[in-house]
Write an enzyme that holds these catalytic residues in place. Structure first.
Site, mmCIF file in Angstrom:
data_model
loop_
_atom_site.group_PDB
_atom_site.id
_atom_site.type_symbol
_atom_site.label_atom_id
_atom_site.label_comp_id
_atom_site.label_asym_id
_atom_site.label_seq_id
_atom_site.Cartn_x
_atom_site.Cartn_y
_atom_site.Cartn_z
ATOM 1 N N LYS A 54 55.700 24.133 25.960
ATOM 2 C CA LYS A 54 54.275 24.465 25.880
ATOM 3 C C LYS A 54 53.463 23.481 26.716
ATOM 4 O O LYS A 54 52.556 23.874 27.451
ATOM 5 C CB LYS A 54 53.798 24.456 24.417
ATOM 6 C CG LYS A 54 54.236 25.694 23.663
ATOM 7 C CD LYS A 54 54.056 25.588 22.165
ATOM 8 C CE LYS A 54 54.696 26.810 21.489
ATOM 9 N NZ LYS A 54 54.813 26.708 20.042
ATOM 10 N N GLN A 98 52.762 23.033 15.308
ATOM 11 C CA GLN A 98 54.101 23.609 15.421
ATOM 12 C C GLN A 98 54.724 23.785 14.038
ATOM 13 O O GLN A 98 54.807 22.838 13.260
ATOM 14 C CB GLN A 98 54.968 22.691 16.303
ATOM 15 C CG GLN A 98 56.337 23.258 16.617
ATOM 16 C CD GLN A 98 56.280 24.522 17.472
ATOM 17 O OE1 GLN A 98 55.566 24.592 18.461
ATOM 18 N NE2 GLN A 98 57.033 25.535 17.078
ATOM 19 N N ASP A 121 47.093 30.265 17.604
ATOM 20 C CA ASP A 121 48.257 30.958 17.058
ATOM 21 C C ASP A 121 47.833 32.194 16.260
ATOM 22 O O ASP A 121 48.652 33.048 15.938
ATOM 23 C CB ASP A 121 49.024 30.016 16.103
ATOM 24 C CG ASP A 121 50.370 29.594 16.682
ATOM 25 O OD1 ASP A 121 50.824 30.225 17.657
ATOM 26 O OD2 ASP A 121 50.958 28.639 16.151
#
Ligand code: NDP
Length: 296
Positions: A54, A98, A121
């Site tokens: 990422k 994460q 997200d």
């Protein structure tokens, strides 16, 4: 019939190029650099690889990347304080924590602490609710990537029968909402579904997000259907490690009209959509027009 292969790797490269172009323009015309903050708690090896990828992809499209690596023993208060700090930082337009978090941390509490406008997200309860009620939201990256590929392949999706196998909060449910948003007739199948093969066979669009290697076989696919394989399963075959999807590729590709391979299908789209979401968040935060074709 042999299915057309939907090349997610090439598609994702195209999305990243579009994002990079927008980022360059934002810098030149508005003096803005979209920024993505990624928070990793602990040492999970798969998570470390994802975070590294990422970071590299964020830099590659010209965005700012802020990495926060915290010790596995980090307490809830410390993590929440970091999120508060990122929420308040105008250089940060997107925040990603994460997952999975170490067991002593409450993921729901942590995710819901993120400013929904920065929740790239799309897991914040407010974004989930907005998606469910057809309002502008941040959309989870993997289903957004699937939607982009489907729109590209079909043009309009209205009226098509879509079957989503899997009802998780991160893939199945948001995927179904997005397809409904594009006026598909949507069925969600899961582990209690009766006669799954018959249900799948009704699909013009079949999305597999099950987490079971090669479970969807060719005999479950309607001839000419579009098959999107979200699954990422690591298996061992003939003594070798192999990555396979939730779809049995060879038998499904013999019947389907189009299919995404694993690897090289949905996988690469996830990070590309994370970058697209960060760009969208930056545009929204600054009252600018959203990038066309990169949102739901
Ligand atoms: P979950 O395990 O959270 O959900 C799996 C779903 O599949 C559940 O709803 C479950 O039903 C359903 N299911 C399980 N067994 C069956 C069965 N025999 N018949 C019908 N339905 C069944 O998985 P995720 O949604 O998180 O992930 C799905 C797959 O996608 C995994 O392979 C994962 O690795 C992959 N993935 C890939 C990403 C990418 O970037 N390409 C990103 C995220 C995930 P029930 O609810 O009844 O238990």
């Amino acid at each position: 019939m042999t299915a057309k292969v939907i090349d997610g790797k090439a598609f994702a490269a195209g999305v990243r190029a579009q994002v990079a172009e927008h980022v360059a323009r934002l810098k030149e015309e508005n003096g803005l650099t979209p920024g993505l903050a990624v928070v990793l708690v602990g040492e999970d090896p798969a998570s470390k690889v994802y975070v590294k990828n990422k970071h590299a992809s964020t830099i590659e499209v010209g965005m700012a990347s802020f990495e926060h690596r915290l010790d596995a023993s980090t307490g809830e208060a410390e993590l929440l304080a970091l999120i508060d700090q990122l929420n308040a930082d105008p250089k940060v337009h997107g925040i990603l924590v994460q997952l999975p978090l170490p067991g002593h941390l409450n993921s729901e509490l942590v995710i819901n602490r993120i400013d929904p406008a920065k929740d790239v997200d799309g897991f914040h309860i407010s974004n989930v609710g907005r998606l469910g009620t057809g309002q502008k939201s941040m959309v989870p990256c993997t289903p957004l990537g699937c939607l982009m590929m489907l729109r590209d392949h079909h043009g309009k999706l209205a009226g098509l029968n879509a079957v989503v196998v899997g009802r998780s909060n991160i893939v199945g449910k948001p995927m179904a909402q997005l397809l409904l948003g594009d006026s598909c007739t949507v069925t969600i199948a899961h582990s209690r579904t009766k006669d799954l093969a018959e249900v799948c066979k009704r699909a013009d669009i079949l999305v597999a997000a099950v987490g079971r290697p090669e479970m969807i076989t060719g005999d479950m696919v309607r001839p000419g259907a579009t098959v999107i394989d979200v699954g990422i399963n690591r298996i061992e075959r003939d003594g070798k490690a192999k990555l396979v999807g939730d779809v049995h590729y060879d038998s499904a590709a013999a019947v389907a009209g189009a299919i995404t391979p694993v690897p090289g299908g949905v996988g690469p789209m996830t990070i590309a959509c994370l970058l697209a979401n960060t760009l969208t968040a930056c545009c929204r935060a600054n009252g600018l027009a959203e990038p066309e074709g990169l949102t739901a």
